[in-house]
Design an enzyme around this catalytic site. Structure first.
Site, PDB file in Angstrom:
ATOM      1  CG  ASP A 103     -59.756  43.246  34.924  1.00  0.00           C
ATOM      2  OD1 ASP A 103     -59.719  42.024  34.696  1.00  0.00           O
ATOM      3  OD2 ASP A 103     -60.412  44.045  34.230  1.00  0.00           O
ATOM      4  CG  ASP A 120     -44.648  51.033  37.108  1.00  0.00           C
ATOM      5  OD1 ASP A 120     -44.930  50.841  38.314  1.00  0.00           O
ATOM      6  OD2 ASP A 120     -44.076  52.055  36.723  1.00  0.00           O
ATOM      7  CE  LYS A 130     -47.471  54.673  37.920  1.00  0.00           C
ATOM      8  NZ  LYS A 130     -46.211  54.056  37.479  1.00  0.00           N
ATOM      9  CE1 TYR A 159     -61.709  48.698  34.907  1.00  0.00           C
ATOM     10  CE2 TYR A 159     -62.134  46.555  35.871  1.00  0.00           C
ATOM     11  CZ  TYR A 159     -61.346  47.380  35.100  1.00  0.00           C
ATOM     12  OH  TYR A 159     -60.202  46.894  34.519  1.00  0.00           O
ATOM     13  CG  ASP A 211     -57.062  38.278  32.583  1.00  0.00           C
ATOM     14  OD1 ASP A 211     -57.620  37.683  33.537  1.00  0.00           O
ATOM     15  OD2 ASP A 211     -57.639  38.532  31.515  1.00  0.00           O
TER      16      ASP A 211
END
Ligand code: NAD
Length: 368
Positions: free
Chosen positions: A245, A221, A189, A141, A249
């Site tokens: 992020d 994952d 990852k 970001y 959520d």
């Protein structure tokens, strides 16, 4: 203890729930002999209306001088059509950046009375009590400005981290694990991304400094899958900005209500900004029905992480749990039996429990 707290009510229900947190903090200060002083400043849409900007300079300056900042929520339909530099959420992003808040902490706890409201089976969410530590000001970001090439047919986003940026958030996660059940899961990852390989190296290097904390690495994952199939296995999860992020959520559905989720955003020296995860809820603003518990639980995080007042933080958290166990709930919680109350009444119940001579007894009962 003397502390200076800046209140940023913002918009919509932000202005209602921040009053609740202030009342609870005043009660805690009286009980424990602390001096908390409060200064209120503008942010978000209400700041646009008053000052022509979502983040006035006076707000930034006051927050920089403060020991901690409590924020309600920003935004609402009134300001949706404004150009992007005037949008209320610019105020939020701006203050996080101005204060250099690099770590975002989101605890997620399945309160026994609310388990039925989760979309997951009760037996899956029962006992879940985890903390996600997300890197907040680096990664994808905040990479080089994103680019479109080849007449818009190709896009480039960049994911970059310095070792120092990773180290500071990983340290914060280890320290948070030390305050809890001492298990850290680092999510990355590393089978694909170079940034994740460095992330994993840093966690491995750092773990020798925290020998009391056990560490596991999990690919993002697999973490996403385990978070909803066996959330009880996690204590503290640390991860980079975008993974955090998404995972935070995902984890938020465990509790069954947005109105129950607090958050903390921290800087190296312990100064922090504390806010509920929910927004300004324009659909219920001004009706006196907003659930103040996420904001009240955010103030408990402030006591713990910025002021190191663990007993005081636990008192607030236990009072919230007790009041729910006693059957009180706000409209959003969909409790089957019990008594529905509004924002002010819920706040009064928590404040009275904190002040009550019977607090210790009630708190013990809730864990019985
Ligand atoms: P929201 O979180 O404001 O509301 C979503 C739903 O949850 C609504 O039905 C609302 O009534 C309910 N809800 C949320 N908090 C509640 C509480 N404490 N008690 C009872 N019910 C509650 O999200 P939204 O509707 O997508 O966004 C509304 C505005 O808030 C938008 O302008 C958005 O940009 C802004 N927003 C701000 C923040 C923030 O300030 N951190 C975060 C998210 C959204």
């Amino acid at each position: 203890m003397n502390k200076q707290i800046v209140l940023l009510p913002g918009d919509g229900i932000g202005t209602e729930v921040i009053k609740s947190a202030q009342e609870v903090l005043i009660a805690v200060a009286e009980e424990f002999g602390h001096q908390f002083s409060f200064e209120t400043h503008d942010i978000g849409g209400s700041a646009v209306d008053k000052h022509g900007t979502p983040l006035p300079e006076a707000t930034v300056e006051a927050c920089k001088q403060a020991d901690a900042v409590l924020l309600g929520a920003v935004g609402g339909p009134k300001w949706d059509e404004l150009p992007s530099h005037l949008r209320p959420e610019r105020g939020l992003l701006g203050i996080r950046k101005a204060l250099n808040l690099f770590a975002n902490l989101r605890p997620v706890k399945g309160f026994p009375k609310l388990l039925h409201a989760s979309p997951l089976k009760e037996e899956v969410v029962k006992g879940s009590d985890l903390l996600i530590v997300r890197e907040l000001i680096g990664g994808l970001y905040f990479g080089q400005p994103s680019e479109r090439r080849d007449n818009g047919e190709t896009v480039v986003d960049t994911l970059s981290y310095t070792k120092k940026e990773i180290e500071q958030v990983v340290d914060k996660a280890f320290q948070s694990a030390q305050l809890r059940r001492k298990q850290l899961t680092s999510v990355d990852k590393a089978n694909v991304l170079e940034s994740s390989k460095l992330w994993r190296e840093v966690v491995e290097e750092k773990k020798t400094a925290y020998p009391d904390v056990s560490v596991e690495h999990l690919l993002v994952d697999a973490a996403a899958m385990k978070l909803i199939t066996n959330p009880g296995q996690f204590d503290v999860i640390v991860t980079e900005n975008m993974f955090g992020d998404i995972l935070s959520d995902e984890a938020s559905v465990l509790t069954g209500s947005l109105g129950m989720l607090p958050s903390a955003s921290l800087r190296e020296d312990g100064v922090g900004l504390y806010e509920p995860v929910h927004g300004s809820a324009p659909d219920i603003a001004g009706k006196g029905v907003a659930n103040p518990l996420a904001m009240i639980l955010s103030s408990a995080l402030m006591l713990r992480h910025s002021f190191h007042l663990e007993n005081e933080a636990e008192l607030i958290e236990s009072a919230v749990q007790s009041i729910l166990n006693e059957g009180y709930y706000t409209a959003d919680l969909q409790v089957k039996d019990g008594q529905q109350v509004g924002t002010k009444e819920m706040t009064r119940l928590i404040v009275e429990l904190i002040k009550s001579q019977n607090t210790t007894k009630s708190i013990q009962n809730c864990y019985a």
